[in-house]
Design a protein around this motif. Sequence first.
Motif, PDB file in Angstrom:
ATOM      1  N   UNK A  16       0.185  -1.344  -0.374  1.00  0.00           N
ATOM      2  CA  UNK A  16      -0.382  -0.058   0.164  1.00  0.00           C
ATOM      3  C   UNK A  16       0.829   1.186   0.108  1.00  0.00           C
ATOM      4  N   UNK A  17       1.982   1.224   0.489  1.00  0.00           N
ATOM      5  CA  UNK A  17       3.303   2.562   0.254  1.00  0.00           C
ATOM      6  C   UNK A  17       3.272   2.659  -1.229  1.00  0.00           C
ATOM      7  N   UNK A  18       3.183   4.257  -1.253  1.00  0.00           N
ATOM      8  CA  UNK A  18       3.999   4.659  -2.463  1.00  0.00           C
ATOM      9  C   UNK A  18       5.160   4.892  -2.714  1.00  0.00           C
ATOM     10  N   UNK A  19       5.330   5.618  -1.768  1.00  0.00           N
ATOM     11  CA  UNK A  19       6.727   6.549  -1.667  1.00  0.00           C
ATOM     12  C   UNK A  19       7.271   6.415  -0.305  1.00  0.00           C
ATOM     13  N   UNK A  20       8.749   6.016  -0.359  1.00  0.00           N
ATOM     14  CA  UNK A  20       9.317   5.558   1.360  1.00  0.00           C
ATOM     15  C   UNK A  20       9.922   7.079   1.141  1.00  0.00           C
ATOM     16  N   UNK A  21      10.142   8.026   2.463  1.00  0.00           N
ATOM     17  CA  UNK A  21      10.595   9.308   2.315  1.00  0.00           C
ATOM     18  C   UNK A  21      11.387   8.891   3.406  1.00  0.00           C
ATOM     19  N   UNK A  22      13.034   8.236   3.358  1.00  0.00           N
ATOM     20  CA  UNK A  22      13.334   8.289   5.043  1.00  0.00           C
ATOM     21  C   UNK A  22      14.766   8.803   5.501  1.00  0.00           C
ATOM     22  N   UNK A  23      15.208   9.465   6.544  1.00  0.00           N
ATOM     23  CA  UNK A  23      16.459  10.020   7.088  1.00  0.00           C
ATOM     24  C   UNK A  23      16.254   9.203   7.809  1.00  0.00           C
ATOM     25  N   UNK A  24      18.173   9.090   7.436  1.00  0.00           N
ATOM     26  CA  UNK A  24      19.242   7.489   8.054  1.00  0.00           C
ATOM     27  C   UNK A  24      20.179   9.404   9.019  1.00  0.00           C
ATOM     28  N   UNK A  25      20.143   8.581   9.848  1.00  0.00           N
ATOM     29  CA  UNK A  25      21.269   9.281  10.864  1.00  0.00           C
ATOM     30  C   UNK A  25      23.008   8.506  10.637  1.00  0.00           C
ATOM     31  N   UNK A  26      23.630   9.176  10.435  1.00  0.00           N
ATOM     32  CA  UNK A  26      25.250   8.364  10.232  1.00  0.00           C
ATOM     33  C   UNK A  26      25.891   7.870  12.075  1.00  0.00           C
ATOM     34  N   UNK A  27      25.140   6.784  12.128  1.00  0.00           N
ATOM     35  CA  UNK A  27      25.088   6.102  13.546  1.00  0.00           C
ATOM     36  C   UNK A  27      24.484   5.093  14.141  1.00  0.00           C
ATOM     37  N   UNK A  28      25.452   3.886  14.363  1.00  0.00           N
ATOM     38  CA  UNK A  28      24.834   2.446  14.836  1.00  0.00           C
ATOM     39  C   UNK A  28      24.579   2.774  16.614  1.00  0.00           C
ATOM     40  N   UNK A  29      23.309   1.772  16.789  1.00  0.00           N
ATOM     41  CA  UNK A  29      23.395   2.109  18.289  1.00  0.00           C
ATOM     42  C   UNK A  29      23.313   0.734  18.874  1.00  0.00           C
ATOM     43  N   UNK A  30      22.280  -0.030  17.530  1.00  0.00           N
ATOM     44  CA  UNK A  30      23.175  -2.373  18.226  1.00  0.00           C
ATOM     45  C   UNK A  30      21.875  -2.468  18.344  1.00  0.00           C
ATOM     46  N   UNK A  31      20.763  -2.357  19.058  1.00  0.00           N
ATOM     47  CA  UNK A  31      19.835  -2.226  19.696  1.00  0.00           C
ATOM     48  C   UNK A  31      18.540  -1.454  19.333  1.00  0.00           C
ATOM     49  N   UNK A  32      17.046  -1.996  19.407  1.00  0.00           N
ATOM     50  CA  UNK A  32      15.853  -0.451  19.389  1.00  0.00           C
ATOM     51  C   UNK A  32      14.776  -1.976  18.046  1.00  0.00           C
ATOM     52  N   UNK A  33      13.336  -1.061  18.080  1.00  0.00           N
ATOM     53  CA  UNK A  33      12.888  -1.349  17.074  1.00  0.00           C
ATOM     54  C   UNK A  33      13.255  -1.470  15.598  1.00  0.00           C
ATOM     55  N   UNK A  34      13.503  -2.340  14.430  1.00  0.00           N
ATOM     56  CA  UNK A  34      14.038  -1.400  12.706  1.00  0.00           C
ATOM     57  C   UNK A  34      12.307  -1.458  12.336  1.00  0.00           C
ATOM     58  N   UNK A  35      12.855  -0.784  11.017  1.00  0.00           N
ATOM     59  CA  UNK A  35      11.636  -0.475  10.362  1.00  0.00           C
ATOM     60  C   UNK A  35      11.230  -1.861   9.603  1.00  0.00           C
ATOM     61  N   UNK A  36      12.244  -2.412   8.848  1.00  0.00           N
ATOM     62  CA  UNK A  36      12.202  -3.397   8.144  1.00  0.00           C
ATOM     63  C   UNK A  36      12.716  -4.748   8.633  1.00  0.00           C
ATOM     64  N   UNK A  37      11.689  -5.646   8.907  1.00  0.00           N
ATOM     65  CA  UNK A  37      12.556  -6.706   9.773  1.00  0.00           C
ATOM     66  C   UNK A  37      11.587  -7.926   8.839  1.00  0.00           C
ATOM     67  N   UNK A  38      12.407  -8.794   8.448  1.00  0.00           N
ATOM     68  CA  UNK A  38      11.603  -9.812   7.642  1.00  0.00           C
ATOM     69  C   UNK A  38      10.076  -9.706   7.624  1.00  0.00           C
ATOM     70  N   UNK A  39      10.187  -9.073   6.463  1.00  0.00           N
ATOM     71  CA  UNK A  39       8.687  -8.882   5.257  1.00  0.00           C
ATOM     72  C   UNK A  39       8.953 -10.139   4.601  1.00  0.00           C
ATOM     73  N   UNK A  40       7.453 -10.530   4.393  1.00  0.00           N
ATOM     74  CA  UNK A  40       7.128 -12.391   3.797  1.00  0.00           C
ATOM     75  C   UNK A  40       7.587 -11.862   2.180  1.00  0.00           C
ATOM     76  N   UNK A  41       7.453 -10.471   1.962  1.00  0.00           N
ATOM     77  CA  UNK A  41       7.566 -10.476   0.093  1.00  0.00           C
ATOM     78  C   UNK A  41       8.749  -9.340   0.112  1.00  0.00           C
ATOM     79  N   UNK A  42       9.105  -9.366  -0.972  1.00  0.00           N
ATOM     80  CA  UNK A  42      10.123  -8.728  -1.417  1.00  0.00           C
ATOM     81  C   UNK A  42       9.627  -7.312  -1.743  1.00  0.00           C
TER      82      UNK A  42
END
Length: 206
Positions: free
Chosen positions: A142-168
């Motif tokens: 259902x999503x037409x556009x993704x606008x992502x703001x990516x910070x130059x940091x790695x924090x190692x834990x926490x909930x991720x946006x894209x985890x194990x989608x069933x389809x590509x």
Amino acid sequence: MKLVLTEFLTLDGVSQGPGSAAEDTTDGFTRGGWLVPYLDEVFVRRTSEWLRLADGLLLGRRTYEAFARDWPQITDPDDPFTERMNALPKYVVSATLQAGSWQPTTIVRNLDGVRELKKQGGNELQIHGSARLGHALLEAGLVDVLRLVVAPTIIGSGRRLLEQPSDTAGLRLATHEATPSGLLLLEYETVGAAPVADYQGVSEFV
């Protein structure tokens, strides 16, 4: 309307708690506030421009309740977001919420309701935060556009946006920009399933 998913991410894909340590402590998360050190004028200007494209906000219940608590309390006349955020129609995807406190609010019970919203005229229906909802909508196509703001940091834990989608999901990079503080502003259009191919050597690319 186009359905536009706007998310703030770390380089390792975490979307949880960008704004403060107390923003979202679900599952014991203690590393919030990772976006704030990188905020700059270009980020504020560009995200304000994005918000002006919205004809409505689509939110999950958790994000809606946090926004409904916080946004009406912001009184800074120079804040470029407050008036627009408070005035836009809000649509909350929830099977349990009975009424909204942040007006104007409409409750949408399921993804079929989101499909009906997309059929309405207008420019953009924007998702801000609401990573669980965003993931479900992306998975449902259902999503037409993704606008992502990516910070130059790695924090190692926490909930991720894209985890194990069933389809590509295939994406086409539409715009990209780096801010002075190092944030990457990336806009992708969805193009169906992710393409794949077998590598045949470099001659076809040069």
